[in-house]
Design an enzyme around this catalytic site. Sequence first.
Site, PDB file in Angstrom:
ATOM      1  N   VAL A  64       0.806  -1.221   0.000  1.00 28.99           N
ATOM      2  CA  VAL A  64       0.000   0.000   0.000  1.00 28.99           C
ATOM      3  C   VAL A  64       0.838   1.270   0.000  1.00 28.99           C
ATOM      4  O   VAL A  64       0.313   2.360  -0.264  1.00 28.99           O
ATOM      5  CB  VAL A  64      -0.988   0.032   1.195  1.00 28.99           C
ATOM      6  CG1 VAL A  64      -1.977  -1.114   1.105  1.00 28.99           C
ATOM      7  CG2 VAL A  64      -0.251   0.040   2.528  1.00 28.99           C
ATOM      8  N   ASN A  90      -8.041  -0.629   4.591  1.00 26.71           N
ATOM      9  CA  ASN A  90      -7.945  -1.124   5.964  1.00 26.71           C
ATOM     10  C   ASN A  90      -6.529  -1.472   6.405  1.00 26.71           C
ATOM     11  O   ASN A  90      -6.269  -1.591   7.598  1.00 26.71           O
ATOM     12  CB  ASN A  90      -8.850  -2.358   6.096  1.00 26.71           C
ATOM     13  CG  ASN A  90      -8.684  -3.072   7.402  1.00 26.71           C
ATOM     14  OD1 ASN A  90      -9.098  -2.591   8.449  1.00 26.71           O
ATOM     15  ND2 ASN A  90      -8.052  -4.253   7.357  1.00 26.71           N
ATOM     16  N   SER A 142      -9.249   5.046  13.676  1.00 23.31           N
ATOM     17  CA  SER A 142      -9.201   4.476  15.023  1.00 23.31           C
ATOM     18  C   SER A 142      -9.747   5.493  15.999  1.00 23.31           C
ATOM     19  O   SER A 142      -9.785   6.700  15.700  1.00 23.31           O
ATOM     20  CB  SER A 142      -7.751   4.126  15.392  1.00 23.31           C
ATOM     21  OG  SER A 142      -7.644   3.763  16.760  1.00 23.31           O
ATOM     22  N   TYR A 155       1.362   6.260  16.180  1.00 23.50           N
ATOM     23  CA  TYR A 155       0.135   5.605  15.735  1.00 23.50           C
ATOM     24  C   TYR A 155      -1.028   6.595  15.773  1.00 23.50           C
ATOM     25  O   TYR A 155      -1.811   6.683  14.818  1.00 23.50           O
ATOM     26  CB  TYR A 155      -0.149   4.401  16.633  1.00 23.50           C
ATOM     27  CG  TYR A 155      -1.395   3.630  16.258  1.00 23.50           C
ATOM     28  CD1 TYR A 155      -1.406   2.772  15.166  1.00 23.50           C
ATOM     29  CD2 TYR A 155      -2.571   3.756  17.003  1.00 23.50           C
ATOM     30  CE1 TYR A 155      -2.554   2.063  14.818  1.00 23.50           C
ATOM     31  CE2 TYR A 155      -3.716   3.054  16.667  1.00 23.50           C
ATOM     32  CZ  TYR A 155      -3.702   2.203  15.573  1.00 23.50           C
ATOM     33  OH  TYR A 155      -4.832   1.510  15.236  1.00 23.50           O
ATOM     34  N   ALA A 157      -0.845   9.848  15.608  1.00 23.77           N
ATOM     35  CA  ALA A 157      -0.629  10.835  14.545  1.00 23.77           C
ATOM     36  C   ALA A 157      -1.101  10.299  13.200  1.00 23.77           C
ATOM     37  O   ALA A 157      -1.734  11.014  12.408  1.00 23.77           O
ATOM     38  CB  ALA A 157       0.851  11.218  14.474  1.00 23.77           C
ATOM     39  N   SER A 158      -0.838   9.026  12.938  1.00 23.26           N
ATOM     40  CA  SER A 158      -1.235   8.445  11.657  1.00 23.26           C
ATOM     41  C   SER A 158      -2.747   8.362  11.528  1.00 23.26           C
ATOM     42  O   SER A 158      -3.300   8.561  10.434  1.00 23.26           O
ATOM     43  CB  SER A 158      -0.611   7.052  11.486  1.00 23.26           C
ATOM     44  OG  SER A 158      -1.237   6.076  12.315  1.00 23.26           O
ATOM     45  N   LYS A 159      -3.436   8.085  12.619  1.00 27.58           N
ATOM     46  CA  LYS A 159      -4.886   7.935  12.554  1.00 27.58           C
ATOM     47  C   LYS A 159      -5.600   9.287  12.537  1.00 27.58           C
ATOM     48  O   LYS A 159      -6.662   9.423  11.918  1.00 27.58           O
ATOM     49  CB  LYS A 159      -5.376   7.064  13.710  1.00 27.58           C
ATOM     50  CG  LYS A 159      -4.862   5.619  13.638  1.00 27.58           C
ATOM     51  CD  LYS A 159      -5.215   4.940  12.321  1.00 27.58           C
ATOM     52  CE  LYS A 159      -4.799   3.487  12.298  1.00 27.58           C
ATOM     53  NZ  LYS A 159      -5.204   2.801  11.040  1.00 27.58           N
ATOM     54  N   ILE A 188     -10.335  -3.646  20.678  1.00 21.90           N
ATOM     55  CA  ILE A 188     -10.526  -5.038  20.295  1.00 21.90           C
ATOM     56  C   ILE A 188      -9.451  -5.866  20.990  1.00 21.90           C
ATOM     57  O   ILE A 188      -8.273  -5.505  20.969  1.00 21.90           O
ATOM     58  CB  ILE A 188     -10.444  -5.194  18.759  1.00 21.90           C
ATOM     59  CG1 ILE A 188     -11.561  -4.366  18.091  1.00 21.90           C
ATOM     60  CG2 ILE A 188     -10.541  -6.659  18.356  1.00 21.90           C
ATOM     61  CD1 ILE A 188     -11.515  -4.362  16.596  1.00 21.90           C
TER      62      ILE A 188
END
Length: 259
Positions: A64, A90, A142, A155, A157-159, A188
């Site tokens: 990706v 995803n 997220s 993480y 920052a990416s979301k 989860i």
Amino acid sequence: MCKFKNKIVFITGAGGGIGKATAMTFAKVGANVVLADVKKEFVEPLAQDIQKLGGKALALALDVTEYQSVKNAVDEAVKTFGTLDIAVNNAGVVGIGSIEEIDEQEWDRVLSVNAKGVFICTKVALEVMKPQKSGAIINTASIAGKMGMAHLSHYVASKFAVIGFTNSIAKEVAETGITVNAICPGIIGTGMWRGEGGIADRWKQPGETEAQSWERNKKTLIPQGVDQSAEDIAEAVVFLASAPHITGQAIAVDGGMTM
């Protein structure tokens, strides 16, 4: 749900977890599913399972973070099924660490897959969807794209990036009939949350086991007091794909955690 009969759904990160559950959910409502992951062998068993149920599935490998890799995969999907109706972007990676522990390479790894990957996959999907003036794109963000969380800064920052990007592209294509939304999974009990080195392990209090930390954090953070499942997220993805007048949204499935 009959509106998904023979619709073409392209899912990245389809080899497990939310991606796998999403693929199975779409297949059960009649869609033809393209299963893409970093290695073809990650998705071949799932393709076989869907075919045994009488569905149609195509297993593909892609990176990706590389435009041409994604372009080749989408071209193969269109060659096989004729078009692309729904793209579920995803694929993602997780990373846990304090600011002292995260180095440039780790920052780049997480941002490249989670943010750049969504950009590339959306760009390629729109190359097919814009000429046909229809389609639905659902990007996996997220709850970490709505709130900061300790030891997850890269993480998070990416979301946050995924949500902002989704909002922007939704406005760009709003008049084309294409919807663009983000899904924000809650907690989860797999992946980054559980096991040695996971968030529950990282957030242990003195004398607590990982399992005890998991139960405490679950009950403290989630108003409903229960964790979510991959199938919970998949059902929300299918809903967004069926909603022509919902766009530019970041829908949380989190038991009320970010209410």
